[in-house]
Design a protein around this motif. Sequence first.
Motif, PDB file in Angstrom:
ATOM      1  N   GLU A   8       0.835  -1.190   0.000  1.00  0.00           N
ATOM      2  CA  GLU A   8       0.000   0.000   0.000  1.00  0.00           C
ATOM      3  C   GLU A   8       0.874   1.247   0.000  1.00  0.00           C
ATOM      4  O   GLU A   8       1.922   1.276   0.647  1.00  0.00           O
ATOM      5  CB  GLU A   8      -0.880   0.038   1.244  1.00  0.00           C
ATOM      6  CG  GLU A   8      -1.759  -1.170   1.426  1.00  0.00           C
ATOM      7  CD  GLU A   8      -2.402  -1.174   2.796  1.00  0.00           C
ATOM      8  OE1 GLU A   8      -3.102  -0.190   3.125  1.00  0.00           O
ATOM      9  OE2 GLU A   8      -2.172  -2.145   3.533  1.00  0.00           O
ATOM     10  N   TYR A   9       0.413   2.275  -0.679  1.00  0.00           N
ATOM     11  CA  TYR A   9       1.064   3.583  -0.737  1.00  0.00           C
ATOM     12  C   TYR A   9       0.394   4.455   0.312  1.00  0.00           C
ATOM     13  O   TYR A   9      -0.792   4.752   0.202  1.00  0.00           O
ATOM     14  CB  TYR A   9       0.883   4.153  -2.143  1.00  0.00           C
ATOM     15  CG  TYR A   9       1.532   5.475  -2.418  1.00  0.00           C
ATOM     16  CD1 TYR A   9       2.796   5.531  -2.979  1.00  0.00           C
ATOM     17  CD2 TYR A   9       0.869   6.670  -2.154  1.00  0.00           C
ATOM     18  CE1 TYR A   9       3.387   6.756  -3.280  1.00  0.00           C
ATOM     19  CE2 TYR A   9       1.451   7.882  -2.452  1.00  0.00           C
ATOM     20  CZ  TYR A   9       2.711   7.923  -3.008  1.00  0.00           C
ATOM     21  OH  TYR A   9       3.295   9.130  -3.290  1.00  0.00           O
ATOM     22  N   ILE A  10       1.126   4.853   1.338  1.00  0.00           N
ATOM     23  CA  ILE A  10       0.554   5.606   2.453  1.00  0.00           C
ATOM     24  C   ILE A  10       0.982   7.070   2.350  1.00  0.00           C
ATOM     25  O   ILE A  10       2.171   7.362   2.196  1.00  0.00           O
ATOM     26  CB  ILE A  10       0.995   5.021   3.811  1.00  0.00           C
ATOM     27  CG1 ILE A  10       0.670   3.529   3.891  1.00  0.00           C
ATOM     28  CG2 ILE A  10       0.381   5.798   4.959  1.00  0.00           C
ATOM     29  CD1 ILE A  10      -0.802   3.178   3.780  1.00  0.00           C
TER      30      ILE A  10
ATOM     31  N   TYR B 180       5.166   6.443   3.394  1.00  0.00           N
ATOM     32  CA  TYR B 180       5.854   5.155   3.369  1.00  0.00           C
ATOM     33  C   TYR B 180       5.033   4.136   2.588  1.00  0.00           C
ATOM     34  O   TYR B 180       3.871   4.365   2.277  1.00  0.00           O
ATOM     35  CB  TYR B 180       6.140   4.646   4.786  1.00  0.00           C
ATOM     36  CG  TYR B 180       4.909   4.456   5.658  1.00  0.00           C
ATOM     37  CD1 TYR B 180       4.259   3.234   5.721  1.00  0.00           C
ATOM     38  CD2 TYR B 180       4.413   5.496   6.432  1.00  0.00           C
ATOM     39  CE1 TYR B 180       3.147   3.056   6.515  1.00  0.00           C
ATOM     40  CE2 TYR B 180       3.304   5.331   7.235  1.00  0.00           C
ATOM     41  CZ  TYR B 180       2.679   4.106   7.282  1.00  0.00           C
ATOM     42  OH  TYR B 180       1.559   3.929   8.074  1.00  0.00           O
TER      43      TYR B 180
ATOM     44  N   ARG C 234       3.538   0.341   2.885  1.00  0.00           N
ATOM     45  CA  ARG C 234       3.209  -0.633   3.928  1.00  0.00           C
ATOM     46  C   ARG C 234       2.927  -1.977   3.273  1.00  0.00           C
ATOM     47  O   ARG C 234       2.161  -2.054   2.313  1.00  0.00           O
ATOM     48  CB  ARG C 234       1.999  -0.180   4.725  1.00  0.00           C
ATOM     49  CG  ARG C 234       1.599  -1.198   5.783  1.00  0.00           C
ATOM     50  CD  ARG C 234       0.463  -0.788   6.675  1.00  0.00           C
ATOM     51  NE  ARG C 234      -0.540  -0.003   5.995  1.00  0.00           N
ATOM     52  CZ  ARG C 234      -1.253   0.956   6.580  1.00  0.00           C
ATOM     53  NH1 ARG C 234      -1.066   1.268   7.825  1.00  0.00           N
ATOM     54  NH2 ARG C 234      -2.170   1.615   5.888  1.00  0.00           N
TER      55      ARG C 234
ATOM     56  N   ARG D 209       3.600  -6.077  10.023  1.00  0.00           N
ATOM     57  CA  ARG D 209       3.615  -5.274   8.796  1.00  0.00           C
ATOM     58  C   ARG D 209       5.006  -4.671   8.634  1.00  0.00           C
ATOM     59  O   ARG D 209       5.693  -4.381   9.609  1.00  0.00           O
ATOM     60  CB  ARG D 209       2.547  -4.193   8.824  1.00  0.00           C
ATOM     61  CG  ARG D 209       2.790  -3.099   9.809  1.00  0.00           C
ATOM     62  CD  ARG D 209       1.646  -2.070   9.768  1.00  0.00           C
ATOM     63  NE  ARG D 209       1.874  -1.007  10.710  1.00  0.00           N
ATOM     64  CZ  ARG D 209       1.428  -0.986  11.957  1.00  0.00           C
ATOM     65  NH1 ARG D 209       0.717  -1.993  12.417  1.00  0.00           N
ATOM     66  NH2 ARG D 209       1.675   0.043  12.742  1.00  0.00           N
TER      67      ARG D 209
ATOM     68  N   GLU E 123       7.103  -1.504   7.065  1.00  0.00           N
ATOM     69  CA  GLU E 123       6.958  -0.127   6.610  1.00  0.00           C
ATOM     70  C   GLU E 123       8.277   0.288   5.975  1.00  0.00           C
ATOM     71  O   GLU E 123       9.328   0.228   6.618  1.00  0.00           O
ATOM     72  CB  GLU E 123       6.574   0.794   7.768  1.00  0.00           C
ATOM     73  CG  GLU E 123       5.185   0.486   8.292  1.00  0.00           C
ATOM     74  CD  GLU E 123       4.728   1.419   9.388  1.00  0.00           C
ATOM     75  OE1 GLU E 123       5.514   2.279   9.831  1.00  0.00           O
ATOM     76  OE2 GLU E 123       3.565   1.280   9.801  1.00  0.00           O
TER      77      GLU E 123
ATOM     78  N   ARG F  68      10.330   3.213   4.306  1.00  0.00           N
ATOM     79  CA  ARG F  68      10.385   4.670   4.257  1.00  0.00           C
ATOM     80  C   ARG F  68      11.650   5.134   3.542  1.00  0.00           C
ATOM     81  O   ARG F  68      12.666   4.446   3.580  1.00  0.00           O
ATOM     82  CB  ARG F  68      10.410   5.252   5.667  1.00  0.00           C
ATOM     83  CG  ARG F  68       9.240   4.853   6.513  1.00  0.00           C
ATOM     84  CD  ARG F  68       9.381   5.384   7.943  1.00  0.00           C
ATOM     85  NE  ARG F  68       8.356   4.839   8.801  1.00  0.00           N
ATOM     86  CZ  ARG F  68       7.112   5.278   8.873  1.00  0.00           C
ATOM     87  NH1 ARG F  68       6.747   6.287   8.129  1.00  0.00           N
ATOM     88  NH2 ARG F  68       6.237   4.723   9.672  1.00  0.00           N
TER      89      ARG F  68
ATOM     90  N   ILE G 262      13.664   0.482   6.912  1.00  0.00           N
ATOM     91  CA  ILE G 262      12.617  -0.537   7.021  1.00  0.00           C
ATOM     92  C   ILE G 262      12.315  -0.794   8.491  1.00  0.00           C
ATOM     93  O   ILE G 262      13.225  -0.933   9.301  1.00  0.00           O
ATOM     94  CB  ILE G 262      13.055  -1.843   6.324  1.00  0.00           C
ATOM     95  CG1 ILE G 262      13.302  -1.557   4.838  1.00  0.00           C
ATOM     96  CG2 ILE G 262      12.008  -2.935   6.520  1.00  0.00           C
ATOM     97  CD1 ILE G 262      13.852  -2.705   4.058  1.00  0.00           C
ATOM     98  N   GLU G 263      11.034  -0.840   8.797  1.00  0.00           N
ATOM     99  CA  GLU G 263      10.587  -1.157  10.149  1.00  0.00           C
ATOM    100  C   GLU G 263       9.652  -2.358  10.079  1.00  0.00           C
ATOM    101  O   GLU G 263       8.823  -2.448   9.176  1.00  0.00           O
ATOM    102  CB  GLU G 263       9.830   0.015  10.763  1.00  0.00           C
ATOM    103  CG  GLU G 263      10.668   1.249  10.967  1.00  0.00           C
ATOM    104  CD  GLU G 263       9.854   2.416  11.505  1.00  0.00           C
ATOM    105  OE1 GLU G 263       8.734   2.195  12.013  1.00  0.00           O
ATOM    106  OE2 GLU G 263      10.344   3.544  11.397  1.00  0.00           O
TER     107      GLU G 263
ATOM    108  N   GLU H 123       7.543  -2.393  17.755  1.00  0.00           N
ATOM    109  CA  GLU H 123       8.524  -2.230  16.683  1.00  0.00           C
ATOM    110  C   GLU H 123       9.624  -3.242  16.940  1.00  0.00           C
ATOM    111  O   GLU H 123      10.429  -3.093  17.843  1.00  0.00           O
ATOM    112  CB  GLU H 123       9.084  -0.813  16.700  1.00  0.00           C
ATOM    113  CG  GLU H 123      10.051  -0.552  15.581  1.00  0.00           C
ATOM    114  CD  GLU H 123      10.603   0.856  15.679  1.00  0.00           C
ATOM    115  OE1 GLU H 123      11.776   0.974  16.089  1.00  0.00           O
ATOM    116  OE2 GLU H 123       9.870   1.793  15.357  1.00  0.00           O
TER     117      GLU H 123
ATOM    118  N   ASP I  76      14.207  -2.304  13.082  1.00  0.00           N
ATOM    119  CA  ASP I  76      14.308  -0.931  12.598  1.00  0.00           C
ATOM    120  C   ASP I  76      15.718  -0.772  12.039  1.00  0.00           C
ATOM    121  O   ASP I  76      16.682  -0.715  12.798  1.00  0.00           O
ATOM    122  CB  ASP I  76      14.070   0.017  13.772  1.00  0.00           C
ATOM    123  CG  ASP I  76      14.070   1.464  13.385  1.00  0.00           C
ATOM    124  OD1 ASP I  76      14.018   1.758  12.177  1.00  0.00           O
ATOM    125  OD2 ASP I  76      14.126   2.321  14.287  1.00  0.00           O
TER     126      ASP I  76
END
Length: 175
Positions: free
Chosen positions: A40-42, A50, A52, A60, A62, A64, A109-110, A134, A137
């Motif tokens: 997904e484009y957030i 970011y 997702r 998930r 994320e 960035r 990346i998280e 989290e 990271d």
Amino acid sequence: MQPNTNDAFQELVSANTDLSVSMHAMYMLRRFRSLGILAEYIQKDGAFAYLRIPASDGARLEIRPLSTRVNDVVTVQPLMEWNEYPEPLRSALQKANKPTGFYRYNAHIELIVDDYEPEYPDRQCLASEDGPCELADFNFSARDFQQFIFGAIFHIKEETGFEVYPDFRRSRVAL
């Protein structure tokens, strides 16, 4: 794929960092989807924030853009960066009508896990029974797109012991 060599286009992209970051994020989103990965484009405040990727076990990813801070000025780098080959090779490739460089994929990346698992107290990080944790990271870079995403997943497994499996679309063909 070689970037557009149109000078006006390059000036526009370099002058507008937000456009460049967003454009490269959309390209990566298409690449994830072409691999079958649900991504997904957030956006936040109308700008790219970011990518997702939902994953198994309530997790998930994320993805960035990398950012640097110098004297309270934050510079956001695109998720992809074009690198030219050295001159003797670049000229030969240009004559052969081949790409004269390659893209390097760079991201922060998280891994966020929403499920609380009491049997893994070493993985709880900042987690509580009420919220996400989290778990990983890190910054990751690769010059091949598949190596980028699957290398990051392998890195997570090696560093945390947590196996993350991105959600994939269902096949269009009935088995």
